[in-house]
Design a protein around this motif. Structure first.
Motif, PDB file in Angstrom:
ATOM      1  N   GLN A 128       0.806  -1.201   0.000  1.00  0.00           N
ATOM      2  CA  GLN A 128       0.000   0.000   0.000  1.00  0.00           C
ATOM      3  C   GLN A 128       0.847   1.263   0.000  1.00  0.00           C
ATOM      4  OE1 GLN A 128      -3.336   0.159  -0.393  1.00  0.00           O
ATOM      5  NE2 GLN A 128      -2.963   2.366  -0.579  1.00  0.00           N
ATOM      6  N   GLU A 129       1.973   1.252   0.716  1.00  0.00           N
ATOM      7  CA  GLU A 129       2.812   2.444   0.760  1.00  0.00           C
ATOM      8  C   GLU A 129       3.364   2.788  -0.617  1.00  0.00           C
ATOM      9  OE1 GLU A 129       5.493   1.034   3.831  1.00  0.00           O
ATOM     10  OE2 GLU A 129       4.789   2.646   5.139  1.00  0.00           O
ATOM     11  N   LEU A 130       3.743   1.769  -1.378  1.00  0.00           N
ATOM     12  CA  LEU A 130       4.236   2.017  -2.730  1.00  0.00           C
ATOM     13  C   LEU A 130       3.103   2.509  -3.628  1.00  0.00           C
ATOM     14  CD1 LEU A 130       6.842   1.831  -4.362  1.00  0.00           C
ATOM     15  CD2 LEU A 130       6.191  -0.485  -5.027  1.00  0.00           C
ATOM     16  N   MET A 131       1.899   1.950  -3.450  1.00  0.00           N
ATOM     17  CA  MET A 131       0.753   2.404  -4.230  1.00  0.00           C
ATOM     18  C   MET A 131       0.427   3.866  -3.917  1.00  0.00           C
ATOM     19  SD  MET A 131      -1.407   1.793  -6.557  1.00  0.00           S
ATOM     20  CE  MET A 131      -1.067   0.041  -6.734  1.00  0.00           C
ATOM     21  N   ASP A 132       0.644   4.286  -2.666  1.00  0.00           N
ATOM     22  CA  ASP A 132       0.408   5.685  -2.305  1.00  0.00           C
ATOM     23  C   ASP A 132       1.329   6.612  -3.089  1.00  0.00           C
ATOM     24  OD1 ASP A 132      -1.529   4.920  -0.527  1.00  0.00           O
ATOM     25  OD2 ASP A 132      -0.240   5.008   1.241  1.00  0.00           O
ATOM     26  N   ARG A 133       2.544   6.163  -3.378  1.00  0.00           N
ATOM     27  CA  ARG A 133       3.451   6.984  -4.185  1.00  0.00           C
ATOM     28  C   ARG A 133       2.923   7.137  -5.610  1.00  0.00           C
ATOM     29  NH1 ARG A 133       8.634   7.343  -1.720  1.00  0.00           N
ATOM     30  NH2 ARG A 133       8.231   7.288   0.525  1.00  0.00           N
ATOM     31  N   TYR A 134       2.387   6.049  -6.178  1.00  0.00           N
ATOM     32  CA  TYR A 134       1.769   6.132  -7.503  1.00  0.00           C
ATOM     33  C   TYR A 134       0.593   7.106  -7.486  1.00  0.00           C
ATOM     34  CZ  TYR A 134       4.349   2.139  -9.431  1.00  0.00           C
ATOM     35  OH  TYR A 134       5.333   1.309  -9.905  1.00  0.00           O
ATOM     36  N   THR A 135      -0.223   7.030  -6.447  1.00  0.00           N
ATOM     37  CA  THR A 135      -1.399   7.898  -6.346  1.00  0.00           C
ATOM     38  C   THR A 135      -0.988   9.362  -6.269  1.00  0.00           C
ATOM     39  OG1 THR A 135      -2.625   6.140  -5.204  1.00  0.00           O
ATOM     40  CG2 THR A 135      -3.466   8.388  -4.992  1.00  0.00           C
ATOM     41  N   ARG A 136       0.065   9.649  -5.493  1.00  0.00           N
ATOM     42  CA  ARG A 136       0.529  11.032  -5.368  1.00  0.00           C
ATOM     43  C   ARG A 136       1.028  11.552  -6.707  1.00  0.00           C
ATOM     44  NH1 ARG A 136       5.676  13.403  -3.871  1.00  0.00           N
ATOM     45  NH2 ARG A 136       5.322  15.537  -3.156  1.00  0.00           N
ATOM     46  N   LEU A 137       1.759  10.727  -7.455  1.00  0.00           N
ATOM     47  CA  LEU A 137       2.230  11.141  -8.768  1.00  0.00           C
ATOM     48  C   LEU A 137       1.057  11.412  -9.696  1.00  0.00           C
ATOM     49  CD1 LEU A 137       4.373  11.599 -10.938  1.00  0.00           C
ATOM     50  CD2 LEU A 137       4.436   9.116 -11.306  1.00  0.00           C
ATOM     51  N   SER A 138       0.076  10.526  -9.710  1.00  0.00           N
ATOM     52  CA  SER A 138      -1.093  10.710 -10.570  1.00  0.00           C
ATOM     53  C   SER A 138      -1.829  12.002 -10.215  1.00  0.00           C
ATOM     54  CB  SER A 138      -2.033   9.509 -10.440  1.00  0.00           C
ATOM     55  OG  SER A 138      -3.209   9.711 -11.193  1.00  0.00           O
TER      56      SER A 138
END
Length: 432
Positions: free
Chosen positions: A305-315
């Motif tokens: 989930q923490e890595l997915m949060d980085r993707y979400t922030r970039l998007s």
């Protein structure tokens, strides 16, 4: 009252006497901080084994620069920096250790050695001078790493300035080098560097950087020589009222191989009216994501989930950037090699949305408009990025594109969530 002049004089003497000590302590703290930051931010280069000896008017720092070469072996360069700290400034000279100099002395004129001089004023301004003397060697050189080769390297003189706020300038004029490595000969002629940049937010830079190389020659023993003439690199960026304009130019005036001229090679990119703060946030989130992915690959970083949060922030940051409007252009792509040619141009543009929509979720392609033309000779498909090769292969299997006379032609248009490739039309998924 008669004691005031004596008190004032005593204070001046105390300040003058204590200034070198205070500057010395500040210099040591700053140098140790540089070493820590360098080790923390760099994966490929490290400064290790720091030994710092500070006196009243001077100090000596001994340390090692370590990196891994192409064969994976760790290389070590021992360095020593001597500091002189006076009343208002600090001067530093970095040189190789005596042992390292002794191993390289056969390459250099007697009495000369590489030196890096740095002068830092109290106000934060820094002047830099780097001098590398002429190097020359033959096949019988006692330097093990160069045994069997010969070469001549012209003196290198580099000057620079750093000012408060991390604004910096570097300039260099270098006559070049000629080396015979046994299996190939390499020549570089007339290199000029003029680099003037300053920070624009946390991740961006503004200013101009110019690099010119008159010619570059690689002549393998078992193959035909490759010659690149009039090599130019230009980077320009500037902010006006919170919006960024930038351009990147990489050009080879003429490329020759095996007695044939392949003419001009070029890559020209341009960015116009990009919201500076939003772009800075997008670049920052992208860099954080890349770092997190690298750490995850090593088994030491973020997972799930923490890595997915980085993707979400970039998007989210890319959506905000697109809502503010702007235009990215491929002004020219031209690459010609013995296998053929790749050439094209195009743009991706976003109209500026109403201010009320700037922070709201928005499809990255819903209000985008793009046009482009790409020509690729069949023998040059290998030069395309892997994603582009796969896409081209799929389009060919679906008969969207077919090579005519050995050349692919793609006419691309994106508007109103519809992508057109030549005569075929595709609806873009709304999630994009």
């Amino acid at each position: 009252m008669r004691w005031l002049p004596l008190i004032a004089l005593a204070l001046l003497v105390a300040i003058a006497g204590g200034a070198p000590y205070g500057l010395g302590a500040l210099t040591e703290s700053g140098f140790r901080s540089v070493v820590r930051d360098f080790d923390r931010e760099s994966r490929d280069w490290r400064l290790t084994n720091l030994d710092y000896e500070r006196g009243y008017l001077n100090a000596v720092a001994r340390y090692e620069l370590r990196w891994r070469s192409g064969d994976g072996r760790e290389q070590v360069l021992p360095l020593v920096t001597r500091f002189n700290h006076g009343l208002t400034d600090v001067r530093a000279v970095t040189r190789l250790t005596d042992d390292a100099l002794e191993s390289l002395s056969p390459l250099m004129p007697e009495g000369q050695e590489p030196r890096l001089r740095v002068e830092v004023g109290v106000g934060g301004g820094t002047d830099i001078r780097m001098r590398i003397p002429r190097l020359e060697w033959g096949p019988d050189t006692p330097v093990p790493e160069l045994a069997g080769s010969s070469g001549e390297v012209a003196p290198v003189d580099l000057t620079g300035e750093w000012s408060r706020g991390n604004h910096h300038r570097l300039s260099m004029q270098w006559a070049g080098l000629s080396m015979d490595l046994g299996d190939a000969r390499i020549e570089v002629d007339s290199v000029n560097l003029d680099h003037r940049l300053g920070p624009l937010g946390e991740r961006l830079w503004q200013g101009e950087s110019r690099l010119d190389v008159a010619s570059l020659t690689v002549d393998p023993v078992l193959d035909d020589p490759i010659v690149a003439e009039d090599v130019r690199f230009r980077l320009r960026a500037g902010d006006e009222e919170g919006y960024l304009d930038a351009s990147l130019e990489a050009v080879i005036g003429e490329l020759r191989n095996a007695g044939r001229s392949f003419g001009r090679q070029a890559l020209l990119l341009k960015a116009e009216d990009l919201h500076t703060t939003s772009l800075n946030n997008a670049v920052d989130s992208f860099m954080e994501l890349r770092s997190a992915e690298a750490d995850a690959g090593d088994g030491t970083g973020l997972q799930g989930q923490e890595l997915m949060d980085r993707y979400t922030r970039l998007s989210r940051n890319l959506q905000t950037l697109s809502a503010r409007g702007g235009r990215l252009s491929l002004e020219e792509l031209l690459l010609t090699l013995p296998d053929g040619t790749v050439e094209g141009e195009g743009f991706l543009a976003y109209p500026r949305r109403p201010e009320s929509e700037w922070e709201q979720p928005v499809s990255l392609l819903r209000h985008a408009r793009a046009e482009g033309v790409l020509y690729v000779d069949r023998g040059m498909v290998w030069a395309l990025p892997r994603v582009a090769r796969r896409l081209l292969g799929r389009l060919e299997r679906e008969n969207v594109v077919t090579p005519r006379d050995g050349r692919y032609h793609l006419d691309l248009r994106l508007e109103s969530m519809q992508l057109r490739v030549n005569d075929a039309r595709f609806e873009v998924p709304p999630l994009l």
